[in-house]
Design a protein around this motif. Structure first.
Motif, PDB file in Angstrom:
ATOM      1  N   ALA A 136      42.626  55.012  36.472  1.00 17.14           N
ATOM      2  CA  ALA A 136      41.238  55.404  36.683  1.00 17.14           C
ATOM      3  C   ALA A 136      40.345  54.795  35.597  1.00 17.14           C
ATOM      4  O   ALA A 136      39.209  54.391  35.867  1.00 17.14           O
ATOM      5  CB  ALA A 136      41.115  56.928  36.677  1.00 17.14           C
ATOM      6  N   ARG A 137      40.857  54.714  34.382  1.00 19.51           N
ATOM      7  CA  ARG A 137      40.072  54.128  33.289  1.00 19.51           C
ATOM      8  C   ARG A 137      39.705  52.680  33.601  1.00 19.51           C
ATOM      9  O   ARG A 137      38.548  52.267  33.459  1.00 19.51           O
ATOM     10  CB  ARG A 137      40.868  54.215  31.980  1.00 19.51           C
ATOM     11  N   ASP A 138      40.681  51.905  34.077  1.00 18.21           N
ATOM     12  CA  ASP A 138      40.406  50.507  34.418  1.00 18.21           C
ATOM     13  C   ASP A 138      39.519  50.405  35.661  1.00 18.21           C
ATOM     14  O   ASP A 138      38.626  49.546  35.730  1.00 18.21           O
ATOM     15  CB  ASP A 138      41.709  49.756  34.658  1.00 18.21           C
ATOM     16  N   PHE A 139      39.765  51.278  36.625  1.00 18.23           N
ATOM     17  CA  PHE A 139      39.010  51.237  37.884  1.00 18.23           C
ATOM     18  C   PHE A 139      37.524  51.468  37.633  1.00 18.23           C
ATOM     19  O   PHE A 139      36.668  50.709  38.106  1.00 18.23           O
ATOM     20  CB  PHE A 139      39.566  52.277  38.844  1.00 18.23           C
ATOM     21  N   PHE A 140      37.192  52.499  36.878  1.00 18.80           N
ATOM     22  CA  PHE A 140      35.790  52.834  36.661  1.00 18.80           C
ATOM     23  C   PHE A 140      35.105  51.898  35.664  1.00 18.80           C
ATOM     24  O   PHE A 140      33.876  51.879  35.568  1.00 18.80           O
ATOM     25  CB  PHE A 140      35.642  54.291  36.214  1.00 18.80           C
ATOM     26  N   GLN A 141      35.893  51.114  34.921  1.00 17.53           N
ATOM     27  CA  GLN A 141      35.310  50.117  34.020  1.00 17.53           C
ATOM     28  C   GLN A 141      35.036  48.797  34.727  1.00 17.53           C
ATOM     29  O   GLN A 141      34.354  47.932  34.179  1.00 17.53           O
ATOM     30  CB  GLN A 141      36.247  49.875  32.835  1.00 17.53           C
ATOM     31  N   SER A 142      35.529  48.653  35.956  1.00 12.88           N
ATOM     32  CA  SER A 142      35.340  47.395  36.681  1.00 12.88           C
ATOM     33  C   SER A 142      33.883  47.222  37.107  1.00 12.88           C
ATOM     34  O   SER A 142      33.278  48.140  37.677  1.00 12.88           O
ATOM     35  CB  SER A 142      36.231  47.365  37.914  1.00 12.88           C
ATOM     36  N   TYR A 158      38.244  64.763  33.171  1.00 14.26           N
ATOM     37  CA  TYR A 158      38.719  63.416  32.842  1.00 14.26           C
ATOM     38  C   TYR A 158      37.896  62.356  33.572  1.00 14.26           C
ATOM     39  O   TYR A 158      37.379  61.413  32.950  1.00 14.26           O
ATOM     40  CB  TYR A 158      40.201  63.289  33.209  1.00 14.26           C
ATOM     41  N   MET A 159      37.746  62.492  34.891  1.00  9.15           N
ATOM     42  CA  MET A 159      36.975  61.503  35.640  1.00  9.15           C
ATOM     43  C   MET A 159      35.495  61.564  35.288  1.00  9.15           C
ATOM     44  O   MET A 159      34.825  60.531  35.239  1.00  9.15           O
ATOM     45  CB  MET A 159      37.174  61.703  37.144  1.00  9.15           C
ATOM     46  N   ASN A 160      34.968  62.759  35.057  1.00 10.07           N
ATOM     47  CA  ASN A 160      33.555  62.868  34.673  1.00 10.07           C
ATOM     48  C   ASN A 160      33.250  62.017  33.444  1.00 10.07           C
ATOM     49  O   ASN A 160      32.209  61.349  33.373  1.00 10.07           O
ATOM     50  CB  ASN A 160      33.182  64.327  34.392  1.00 10.07           C
TER      51      ASN A 160
END
Length: 252
Positions: A136-142, A158-160
Protein backbone atom coordinates in the motif's frame (compact mmCIF):
# COMPACT_ATOMS: atom_id res chain seq x y z
CA UNK A 1 -43.36 2.66 64.75
CA UNK A 2 -41.97 6.19 64.93
CA UNK A 3 -38.44 4.76 64.65
CA UNK A 4 -39.38 2.73 61.55
CA UNK A 5 -40.98 5.77 59.90
CA UNK A 6 -37.93 7.86 60.67
CA UNK A 7 -35.61 5.24 59.17
CA UNK A 8 -37.75 4.99 56.02
CA UNK A 9 -37.75 8.77 55.65
CA UNK A 10 -33.97 8.85 55.98
CA UNK A 11 -33.44 6.08 53.42
CA UNK A 12 -35.86 7.43 50.79
CA UNK A 13 -33.35 9.87 49.16
CA UNK A 14 -30.72 7.11 48.98
CA UNK A 15 -33.10 4.64 47.34
CA UNK A 16 -34.09 7.27 44.80
CA UNK A 17 -30.48 7.58 43.60
CA UNK A 18 -30.74 4.38 41.56
CA UNK A 19 -31.50 5.52 38.00
CA UNK A 20 -32.22 2.84 35.44
CA UNK A 21 -32.06 -0.94 35.64
CA UNK A 22 -29.17 -2.99 36.95
CA UNK A 23 -26.83 -4.59 34.42
CA UNK A 24 -28.69 -7.14 32.34
CA UNK A 25 -32.16 -6.06 33.51
CA UNK A 26 -34.68 -4.73 30.97
CA UNK A 27 -34.91 -0.95 30.79
CA UNK A 28 -37.89 0.99 32.05
CA UNK A 29 -40.60 0.69 29.42
CA UNK A 30 -41.42 4.36 30.02
CA UNK A 31 -38.01 5.51 28.83
CA UNK A 32 -37.73 6.44 25.14
CA UNK A 33 -35.71 3.89 23.14
CA UNK A 34 -32.19 4.74 22.10
CA UNK A 35 -32.07 5.71 18.43
CA UNK A 36 -29.58 3.70 16.36
CA UNK A 37 -28.75 5.30 13.02
CA UNK A 38 -27.64 2.95 10.25
CA UNK A 39 -27.31 2.91 6.49
CA UNK A 40 -27.68 0.08 4.00
CA UNK A 41 -24.34 -1.73 3.95
CA UNK A 42 -24.71 -5.47 3.35
CA UNK A 43 -23.40 -7.76 4.71
CA UNK A 44 -22.70 -5.62 7.80
CA UNK A 45 -25.95 -3.72 8.49
CA UNK A 46 -28.93 -3.74 6.15
CA UNK A 47 -32.68 -4.28 5.96
CA UNK A 48 -33.66 -7.84 5.00
CA UNK A 49 -36.72 -9.01 3.04
CA UNK A 50 -38.80 -9.07 6.25
CA UNK A 51 -37.91 -5.47 7.08
CA UNK A 52 -35.57 -6.45 9.91
CA UNK A 53 -32.19 -4.78 10.37
CA UNK A 54 -29.53 -7.49 10.31
CA UNK A 55 -25.89 -8.14 9.43
CA UNK A 56 -22.67 -8.75 11.36
CA UNK A 57 -22.33 -5.21 12.75
CA UNK A 58 -26.07 -4.84 13.44
CA UNK A 59 -26.41 -8.22 15.17
CA UNK A 60 -23.33 -7.59 17.33
CA UNK A 61 -24.68 -4.19 18.39
CA UNK A 62 -28.10 -5.63 19.23
CA UNK A 63 -26.55 -8.33 21.41
CA UNK A 64 -24.55 -5.72 23.31
CA UNK A 65 -27.52 -3.43 23.94
CA UNK A 66 -29.71 -6.35 25.00
CA UNK A 67 -27.05 -7.38 27.53
CA UNK A 68 -26.94 -3.78 28.73
CA UNK A 69 -30.70 -3.82 29.27
CA UNK A 70 -31.30 -0.92 26.87
CA UNK A 71 -34.29 -0.43 24.60
CA UNK A 72 -33.43 0.80 21.09
CA UNK A 73 -34.87 1.42 17.66
CA UNK A 74 -33.14 1.33 14.27
CA UNK A 75 -33.42 4.47 12.14
CA UNK A 76 -32.20 4.27 8.54
CA UNK A 77 -30.33 7.32 7.27
CA UNK A 78 -27.85 8.03 4.44
CA UNK A 79 -24.30 7.46 5.64
CA UNK A 80 -23.12 11.03 5.14
CA UNK A 81 -26.02 12.37 7.20
CA UNK A 82 -25.49 10.18 10.25
CA UNK A 83 -22.55 12.07 11.75
CA UNK A 84 -24.23 15.39 10.95
CA UNK A 85 -27.41 14.26 12.72
CA UNK A 86 -25.43 13.10 15.75
CA UNK A 87 -23.74 16.49 15.92
CA UNK A 88 -26.83 18.65 15.38
CA UNK A 89 -29.87 16.85 16.80
CA UNK A 90 -30.55 17.27 20.53
CA UNK A 91 -31.73 13.69 21.16
CA UNK A 92 -29.22 11.12 22.37
CA UNK A 93 -28.51 8.64 19.58
CA UNK A 94 -25.81 6.19 18.48
CA UNK A 95 -24.58 4.44 15.37
CA UNK A 96 -22.77 1.08 15.20
CA UNK A 97 -19.35 -0.01 14.04
CA UNK A 98 -17.44 3.16 13.16
CA UNK A 99 -13.69 3.69 13.11
CA UNK A 100 -12.37 6.06 15.78
CA UNK A 101 -10.53 8.86 13.98
CA UNK A 102 -9.08 11.79 15.96
CA UNK A 103 -11.78 14.16 14.63
CA UNK A 104 -14.59 11.79 15.56
CA UNK A 105 -13.09 11.20 18.99
CA UNK A 106 -13.19 14.95 19.56
CA UNK A 107 -16.88 15.13 18.63
CA UNK A 108 -18.42 11.90 19.93
CA UNK A 109 -18.28 9.25 22.63
CA UNK A 110 -16.89 5.87 21.59
CA UNK A 111 -17.60 2.58 23.32
CA UNK A 112 -15.00 -0.06 23.92
CA UNK A 113 -14.16 -1.84 20.63
CA UNK A 114 -16.87 -4.25 19.53
CA UNK A 115 -15.22 -5.80 16.44
CA UNK A 116 -11.80 -6.16 14.87
CA UNK A 117 -11.64 -5.68 11.10
CA UNK A 118 -9.82 -7.67 8.48
CA UNK A 119 -7.39 -5.55 6.43
CA UNK A 120 -9.05 -3.27 3.89
CA UNK A 121 -8.44 -3.97 0.20
CA UNK A 122 -8.23 -1.94 -3.01
CA UNK A 123 -10.58 -2.54 -5.93
CA UNK A 124 -9.04 -1.79 -9.34
CA UNK A 125 -9.96 -2.39 -12.96
CA UNK A 126 -8.65 -5.73 -14.19
CA UNK A 127 -6.44 -4.00 -16.78
CA UNK A 128 -4.67 -1.75 -14.25
CA UNK A 129 -0.92 -2.53 -14.32
CA UNK A 130 0.13 -3.67 -10.86
CA UNK A 131 3.16 -5.70 -9.84
CA UNK A 132 2.38 -8.71 -7.60
CA UNK A 133 3.25 -8.03 -3.96
CA UNK A 134 2.93 -4.24 -4.28
CA UNK A 135 2.54 -2.65 -0.86
CA UNK A 136 0.00 0.00 0.00
CA UNK A 137 2.90 2.36 0.74
CA UNK A 138 4.27 1.94 -2.79
CA UNK A 139 0.81 2.00 -4.37
CA UNK A 140 -0.25 5.31 -2.84
CA UNK A 141 3.15 6.88 -3.60
CA UNK A 142 2.76 6.15 -7.31
CA UNK A 143 2.11 9.28 -9.41
CA UNK A 144 -0.07 7.15 -11.73
CA UNK A 145 -2.73 6.23 -9.16
CA UNK A 146 -6.01 8.17 -9.12
CA UNK A 147 -7.81 7.33 -5.89
CA UNK A 148 -11.59 7.64 -5.42
CA UNK A 149 -12.84 8.05 -1.83
CA UNK A 150 -16.27 8.32 -0.25
CA UNK A 151 -16.67 11.56 1.72
CA UNK A 152 -16.57 11.34 5.53
CA UNK A 153 -15.34 7.74 5.50
CA UNK A 154 -12.15 6.55 7.14
CA UNK A 155 -9.86 4.04 5.45
CA UNK A 156 -8.25 3.02 8.73
CA UNK A 157 -5.31 4.66 10.47
CA UNK A 158 -2.62 3.05 8.32
CA UNK A 159 -4.15 3.87 4.92
CA UNK A 160 -5.33 7.29 6.10
CA UNK A 161 -1.72 8.24 6.83
CA UNK A 162 -0.56 7.09 3.39
CA UNK A 163 -3.43 8.81 1.57
CA UNK A 164 -2.77 12.07 3.43
CA UNK A 165 0.63 12.24 1.71
CA UNK A 166 -0.80 11.85 -1.79
CA UNK A 167 -0.96 14.96 -4.01
CA UNK A 168 -4.52 16.41 -3.82
CA UNK A 169 -4.86 16.14 -7.62
CA UNK A 170 -4.67 12.34 -7.33
CA UNK A 171 -7.47 12.03 -4.75
CA UNK A 172 -11.13 12.60 -5.54
CA UNK A 173 -13.77 12.53 -2.79
CA UNK A 174 -17.42 12.00 -3.69
CA UNK A 175 -20.74 11.63 -1.88
CA UNK A 176 -21.88 8.82 -4.18
CA UNK A 177 -22.71 5.33 -3.00
CA UNK A 178 -20.01 2.75 -3.63
CA UNK A 179 -21.71 1.00 -6.62
CA UNK A 180 -21.70 4.36 -8.42
CA UNK A 181 -18.02 4.71 -7.52
CA UNK A 182 -17.40 1.28 -9.09
CA UNK A 183 -19.04 2.58 -12.28
CA UNK A 184 -16.67 5.56 -12.25
CA UNK A 185 -13.80 3.11 -11.86
CA UNK A 186 -14.95 1.08 -14.85
CA UNK A 187 -15.28 4.24 -16.97
CA UNK A 188 -11.63 5.09 -16.21
CA UNK A 189 -12.48 8.18 -14.17
CA UNK A 190 -10.39 6.76 -11.33
CA UNK A 191 -8.06 3.82 -10.74
CA UNK A 192 -8.86 2.52 -7.27
CA UNK A 193 -11.36 2.57 -4.42
CA UNK A 194 -10.83 1.22 -0.90
CA UNK A 195 -13.34 -1.24 0.53
CA UNK A 196 -13.58 -4.53 2.41
CA UNK A 197 -13.07 -7.99 0.97
CA UNK A 198 -16.60 -8.92 2.08
CA UNK A 199 -18.21 -6.04 0.20
CA UNK A 200 -16.19 -5.91 -3.03
CA UNK A 201 -18.23 -8.52 -4.90
CA UNK A 202 -21.53 -7.03 -3.67
CA UNK A 203 -20.62 -3.54 -4.90
CA UNK A 204 -19.48 -4.83 -8.29
CA UNK A 205 -22.72 -6.77 -8.80
CA UNK A 206 -24.79 -3.78 -7.74
CA UNK A 207 -22.87 -1.68 -10.28
CA UNK A 208 -23.92 -4.12 -12.99
CA UNK A 209 -20.57 -5.71 -13.84
CA UNK A 210 -19.01 -9.17 -13.55
CA UNK A 211 -16.26 -9.55 -10.98
CA UNK A 212 -13.86 -10.66 -13.74
CA UNK A 213 -13.57 -7.03 -14.88
CA UNK A 214 -12.00 -5.97 -11.59
CA UNK A 215 -9.00 -6.79 -9.46
CA UNK A 216 -9.07 -7.19 -5.68
CA UNK A 217 -5.72 -6.20 -4.15
CA UNK A 218 -4.75 -7.28 -0.65
CA UNK A 219 -1.72 -5.21 0.29
CA UNK A 220 0.81 -7.17 2.38
CA UNK A 221 1.66 -4.21 4.62
CA UNK A 222 -1.90 -3.25 5.70
CA UNK A 223 -2.30 -4.54 9.27
CA UNK A 224 -5.40 -6.20 10.71
CA UNK A 225 -5.47 -3.79 13.63
CA UNK A 226 -8.50 -1.61 12.95
CA UNK A 227 -11.28 -1.75 15.52
CA UNK A 228 -14.91 -0.70 15.23
CA UNK A 229 -16.91 0.98 17.98
CA UNK A 230 -20.41 2.09 18.85
CA UNK A 231 -20.37 5.85 18.31
CA UNK A 232 -22.77 8.05 20.35
CA UNK A 233 -23.51 11.66 21.18
CA UNK A 234 -21.30 13.05 23.91
CA UNK A 235 -24.42 14.05 25.88
CA UNK A 236 -25.20 10.40 26.62
CA UNK A 237 -25.27 9.84 30.36
CA UNK A 238 -22.28 8.33 32.13
CA UNK A 239 -24.50 5.54 33.44
CA UNK A 240 -25.61 4.45 29.96
CA UNK A 241 -22.02 4.65 28.71
CA UNK A 242 -20.93 2.37 31.52
CA UNK A 243 -23.74 -0.11 30.84
CA UNK A 244 -22.77 -0.35 27.17
CA UNK A 245 -19.07 -0.79 27.91
CA UNK A 246 -19.74 -3.43 30.56
CA UNK A 247 -21.84 -5.39 28.03
CA UNK A 248 -19.01 -5.57 25.47
CA UNK A 249 -16.90 -8.71 25.72
CA UNK A 250 -13.14 -8.27 25.61
CA UNK A 251 -11.68 -8.73 22.13
CA UNK A 252 -8.58 -10.89 21.60
Amino acid sequence: MRAVLALATALAPLLALRAGPAFGEPADAGEPPLRLYYYERPPFHYTDDQGRVTGLFADTTEQILHRAGLRFEWVRMPANRILLALRKEPEVACSPAWYATPQRQADFWFSKPILRDKPLIALLRADFPLEPGTTARDFFQSPKVRLLLKQNFSQGAYMNALIARMPPAQVQQVSLEVPAMVQMLKRNRADAIITTAEEAGIFVRQAGYPMSEFLVVQFPDVPAEEYRYILCKRSMSAQVRQRIDEAIPALP
